[in-house]
Design a protein around this motif. Sequence first.
Motif: not given
Length: 777
Positions: A16-31, A99-101, A391-397
């Motif tokens: 169901m995930q839309r392209p380019g929708s990697v959740e950034l909240s995890r990273y933002e919480a570390l700032l 984290t491989g994005h 083709f690469y099993q990569l997600e977009v952030a």
Amino acid sequence: MAALMSRVGKRLRRIMQRPGSVELSRYEALLPAVEKREPELEKLSDAELTEVAAKLREKSAFGDDELVEVCALGRESARRALGERAFDVQLLGTMGLLTGHVVQMETGEGKTLAGALAAAGYALQGKRVHVVTVNDYLARRDAEWMKPLYDLLGVGVGWVEPPRSRDERREAYGQEVTYGAVSEIGFDVLRDRLVSRAEELVQRDPEVAIVDEADSVLVDEARVPLVMAGSVDAAFADEEVANVVRRLRLGLHYETDSDGRNAWLTAAGASVVEKALGIEDLYGESADSGSARLAAVNVALHAHALLTRDVDYLVRDGKVQLINASRGRVAELQRWPDGLQAAVEAKEQLPATDRGEILDSITVQALLARYPQVAGMTGTAVAVAEQLREFYQLEVAVIPPNTPNIREDAEDRIFASPSHKLRAIVDEIREVHETGRPILVGTQDVAESEELAEKLAKADLECVVLNARNDAEEAAIIADAGTHGRVTVSTQMAGRGTDIRLGGADGSDRERVTELGGLHVIGTARYPSSRLDGQLRGRSGRQGDPGSAVFFASLNDDLVLSNAPDVPDGIEAADGTGEITDAAAHRQINHAQRVAEGVHLEIHRNTWRYTRLIEFQRAELLKHRDEVLRTGLAAEKMKEAAPEKYEELVEKVGDGAEQVCREIMLYHLDESWSEHLAFLTDVRESIHLRALARETPIDEFHRTAIPPFREIVPKIEKKSAETLTEAEITEDGIDFAASGVRRPNSTWTYLVHDNPFDSDFESTLRRVRSMMKRKKS
């Protein structure tokens, strides 16, 4: 049960995930934690900072705490070494890469620093990192630019480029982080596959790749084969055929399809060719027919009808130089397959360049597939998010900009014809130029950029042209493209990776240009990819700068004629300017672009379907080659197959016997793989004919390609034993040349500008099968 539900939940979210929708909240919480570390790290000396970074190497795993530490150390090191304090958004990009994005960061947001911090982070985990760039210049520039940062973090860095020797390359790859153009890294992989001593290898096992301009490398160039060739002789083009084909006329002697990918002779054209060449039947099978020259006629027709000078290639310094369609630059070290290359050279009446026997090849996609971990960065990733996933099993952030983008993107202006459009573009340039704003005009190709420059000159509008002809002047032209009153006309060269600063390179006139509205970008046509449109727009509005962009288009542009020629009735120009305001025209342009992107995707999929088998076979044979290279396997096999000859060899050369056996077996292995590649090429080119009455082409390709591969290793061992048995052994060993073990006296590398698996193959097959079924019924 809970674990199963968790896996199902993850799979549903992924679907169901839309392209380019990697959740950034995890990273933002570390700032906040990163910022909290700043005062502590500022108090440390350089040596103490390096010591703190070294402690990360002791960590067995990298979690959130380690991400915070990498970013905090990276920010402080960048501040000291480069005079740049990384923005929060750059740190988000760094975390996304670690984290491989694939991270999408807008123009001017500092991808180079984010990539360097991520590379250092991977290195501090004990992993070797290759930062893959689009050209050699960027590899060297970024490695030298970021070296002080790496030094502070205690990470070794190097780079590879064409002039470097094998020893220098080995040293560069021995560093923890190595920068290199995708082609140069690929060529080193191919060179390593031909060495006969383990100590001659320059690369180590791949671990992590961070890909700059990831959409270009991973998608646009994914199917481009990198080739290692050995000297054979000069390529041959049939000059007589070239002269005949040069006189043929479109519509009378030959036809082309709507998308310009195929050309064929009409009955009148075949008759002209037969008379000119003195042959009875061009398509006949008898001895006196012209079938032997049919291939030469077809390739000459392709060169004549489908490849255009100053669009597909340049002629410079007496050589044919290909143009990279997505970048507008000369494609260094790139050529068409030998027959077509020679045909274009004959068309331009140039001497044929040397052709070579292909020793090995690898596509860019297969090259990147070697890395267990891949991450990337670009300004336009969302548009190809599905392909990156497929083709690469990569997600977009998607990383938000540090400063909001205030560029004004106007709606496309559409015209009935290219001539109406060109007049409107000149008027637009005149109107904006009178305000003093700098203007960047993005054209489709070299020919169009020069045509527009001529029109502007006639209108007394001075401009600077940047295209593949004057690429050496690129840096100087781009440096001044943002100055007051400057008009720059460019191909796609200015559309990716360029940083146009308002007020010029020194920014001395920045305030005046900013007050006028910043850089105005004009596109003379929509590109075949929405990403290229976005890249061109992105030259304006850098880091919160003001700016604007507008694209002009025509319903008779190549994009529309090739991909959506059936324009709905009723779309007409509103007045004498030829401009069309009907919403249906906008929908037609957008539809044509989507079709073009779909065609590209289908070709990519088709290519990869065939290439996967080749890559699997190559990987299997490389395992065997590596065993021969690093162990005594060759000597064992020779001793079993020819014990008496092997004993004679040991008596005369002693410890050198093992290397002699290795040299013989590796020669036959490399020769067998080269022959197998040639065989697969023949199968590939004729598979649509073989498959007409049977299964799908890909099934038939697999059925034909697998049995010969299974025979390669036994054949290698047999040939190696025969060579040893027949060789004359002296105190100096074996005369390899006299024994037929002759490697090419010269080798070279290049990229092939080729589309062997056109999606037309399978659609044609479907039509033919349908016709056959109707006839039978």
